[in-house]
Design an enzyme around this catalytic site. Structure first.
Site, short mmCIF file in Angstrom:
data_model
loop_
_atom_site.label_atom_id
_atom_site.label_comp_id
_atom_site.label_asym_id
_atom_site.label_seq_id
_atom_site.Cartn_x
_atom_site.Cartn_y
_atom_site.Cartn_z
NE ARG A 43 -40.43 28.79 -30.63
CZ ARG A 43 -39.60 27.80 -29.96
NH1 ARG A 43 -38.25 27.90 -29.75
NH2 ARG A 43 -40.18 26.50 -30.21
CB THR B 136 -32.35 26.01 -24.71
OG1 THR B 136 -32.84 25.35 -25.98
CG2 THR B 136 -33.17 26.85 -24.08
CG ASN C 129 -35.01 22.36 -31.12
OD1 ASN C 129 -35.08 22.43 -29.85
ND2 ASN C 129 -35.51 21.60 -31.95
CB SER D 282 -40.75 23.82 -22.97
OG SER D 282 -41.44 22.81 -23.79
N GLY E 225 -33.26 22.70 -21.80
CA GLY E 225 -33.62 21.29 -21.52
C GLY E 225 -34.93 20.78 -22.11
N GLY E 226 -35.15 21.60 -23.06
CA GLY E 226 -36.37 21.23 -23.91
C GLY E 226 -37.53 20.85 -23.12
#
Ligand code: DON
Length: 560
Positions: free
Chosen positions: A96, A369, A389, A441, A461-462
């Site tokens: 990340r 993503t 993002n 997420s 898809g956040g």
């Protein structure tokens, strides 16, 4: 037992109820990759055919997506990988992005402490320290068998040869023209009218990847590439320094593990909320006979929505980077806790989100993503979600090096109770601090059944990632769909705040919606809403692999 009940009730109602024929995705005998672009799946599969393992193929697929799918594939972002080796060993890698050293808690607020629109989403200030190159090299160091030379060669060749524009991609590029203009000082490769079947050649990226191929990850974090990137960021008003790049490290994490009926589910741990929220939601719904209620029926939607609402309220309060905040993980994912949280749910009426807060946990323990799924011929499995993002990240494109920079800083909570681009409301646990990782997420997931590899899945898809993964698992396990059907089926989503169920357009029966409205549920059903784009693989009973490549994108399965 649930299946038996369904069979009996079918038999009673219809006397004979022959199961509907399933539509399958690609099936192969040995190995498979499902990703957002055929070119990336094929490059990964070629590595497997050369005798490489799933980890070699991960490096190739990740970097091929950076070339073929600049919307989300990246070297300017980060991601998470969950793996399960053929001997049952499991693990997870966190690559990340993290906040630069010069980042601060209120960096996106004005002097009235209001959030400045766009500051955490567009341009150089929205960029977190990228982790992708460090991540793939760490995977290769630990598990790789082929050389980096062999793995990167086809990727670099693809970048030089170029990639054909798909119709969906042409639309996306057209939609982002004004954002590209706003974020960049000079005109970039994507600032023109690219049409379907045009070929985009990625020559600057090919050069960057060639230097990385020759000199390794340190080229990106300390070498010429690092210096050119920092210069570019500073010229554009960013705060990223060479020290930020030099200090970046991916981290091995222990995945979240929990059961649902006879499934053993392995998913991503913090700093992603994916595994914890998936566990909470599945723990909460496990006692309800969803398959008797039926797929996307009123009762199934109610149970899933109420479980989601409660879990996202906890997400907001408890979750953040585990290296900075204490997360009561064991309590949050215990079955008793989630089932107790459902005690005030009733089929008679929606629970308003205003009446739902985070659960009470007394003991604080110390302690755009894209997704691709891989199974190799040795039986190793990998589930990876990677991101910059937003679509094309911060829209800031480094023409010199050939890639987009992420806008992952928006995944932090800029201010308590204000929402980010996915409408997620955060709190102290996810406030900004130097070197902290922003809450995600992303939910790369692997499932075992009877101790054997069963399913590999994940999605972009956040905030809708978690609930899309959830519904895909349920579609196979509760509603007996094939992998491809499960991936394509219509999805819905609730995230506590705003208090509404999002529906994919034109996919839900009006009778179901009307009934739910009468129970006080509120809805949004926007024409363009896409909830997730799942890439999944299912191991069928005879060992054959079935791919689920989402119809919502240009996704493709490949294998042999
Ligand atoms: O880490 C996260 O949760 C987000 N940055 C993911 C963004 C995403 O899925 C965008 N794609 N639709």
């Amino acid at each position: 037992m649930k299946k038996l009940l369904l069979f009996l009730s079918c038999s009673l109602v219809l006397l004979h109820c022959s199961p509907p024929k399933k539509t399958h995705g690609l099936t192969t005998q040995n190995a498979m990759i499902v990703s957002a672009r055929a070119e990336a799946s094929q490059i990964g599969v070629a590595i497997l055919q050369q005798g490489g393992n799933a980890f070699d193929a991960m490096v190739a697929t990740e970097l091929a997506l950076a070339v073929a799918y600049p919307y989300a594939g990246n070297i300017g972002g980060g991601g998470f990988m969950v793996y399960r080796k053929n001997d049952g060993e499991i693990g997870a890698l966190d690559y990340r992005e993290k906040a630069p050293l010069a980042a601060s808690k209120n960096m996106y607020l004005d002097h009235n402490e209001e959030v400045i629109p766009g500051k955490s989403t567009l341009g150089a200030l929205s960029v977190g320290v990228p982790g992708t190159i460090a991540g793939v090299f760490e995977v290769h160091r630990k598990f790789g068998t082929l050389s980096i030379q062999e793995i990167l060669s086809p990727v670099i060749a693809l970048a030089k040869r170029g990639v054909a524009v798909t119709s969906k991609q042409a639309h996306r590029i057209a939609n982002y023209q004004s954002a590209f203009l706003e974020a960049n000082k000079d005109s970039i490769l994507f600032q023109k009218e690219w049409k379907e079947n045009d070929t985009i050649r990625y020559l600057a990226l090919a050069e960057t990847l060639t230097r990385i191929q020759q000199k390794g990850a340190k080229e990106f974090y300390k070498g010429e590439t690092a210096k050119r990137l920092v210069k570019f960021m500073q010229e554009n008003g960013g705060i990223l320094t060479l020290e930020d790049l030099e200090k970046y490290e991916p981290k091995w994490r222990k995945p979240i593990r929990f059961s649902y009926d006879d499934l053993n589910i392995i998913s991503m741990s913090p700093p992603s909320s994916g595994g914890i929220c998936l566990a909470q939601i599945m723990n909460a719904i496990e006692p309800f006979p969803l398959n008797e209620y039926g797929h996307n029926s009123v009762k199934a939607i109610q149970v899933i929505t109420e479980a989601e609402r409660r879990s996202y309220a906890d997400r907001s309060f408890y979750l953040g980077d585990p290296d900075f905040v204490s997360i009561p993980q064991e309590a949050l994912i215990s079955k008793e806790y989630s089932q107790k949280r459902m005690a005030n749910f009733s089929f008679e009426k929606a629970t308003p989100s205003s009446e739902v807060s985070h659960g009470n946990i007394q003991i604080i323990e110390s302690d755009e993503t894209t997704h691709y799924s891989i199974v190799d011929a040795f039986g190793n499995a990998i589930s990876v979600t990677t991101t910059i993002n937003g679509g094309y990240g911060s829209k800031l494109y480094c023409s010199d090096l050939g890639f987009f920079l992420n806008n992952e800083m928006d995944d932090f909570s800029s201010k308590p109770s204000s929402s980010n681009m996915f409408g997620l409301v955060g709190a102290k646990a996810n406030e900004i601090a130097p070197e902290k990782r922003m809450l995600s997420s992303m939910t790369p997931t692997i499932i075992e059944k009877n101790g054997q590899l069963y399913m590999i899945l994940g999605t972009p898809g956040g905030s809708t990632i978690i609930t899309s993964v959830l519904q895909t698992i349920l579609n196979v396990h509760e509603f007996d769909m094939s992998m491809q059907e499960a991936v394509n089926a219509a999805r819905f989503h609730h995230q506590w705040l705003p208090d509404e169920i999002q529906l994919e357009p034109n996919s839900f029966s009006s009778t179901v919606i009307e009934k739910l409205k009468s129970l006080n549920y509120q809805f949004t059903e926007s024409e363009s809403l896409v909830i997730g784009k799942v890439a999944a693989i299912l191991v069928l009973e005879n060992g054959t692999l079935e791919g689920g490549a989402d119809k919502r994108g240009d996704d493709a399965a490949a294998g042999f």
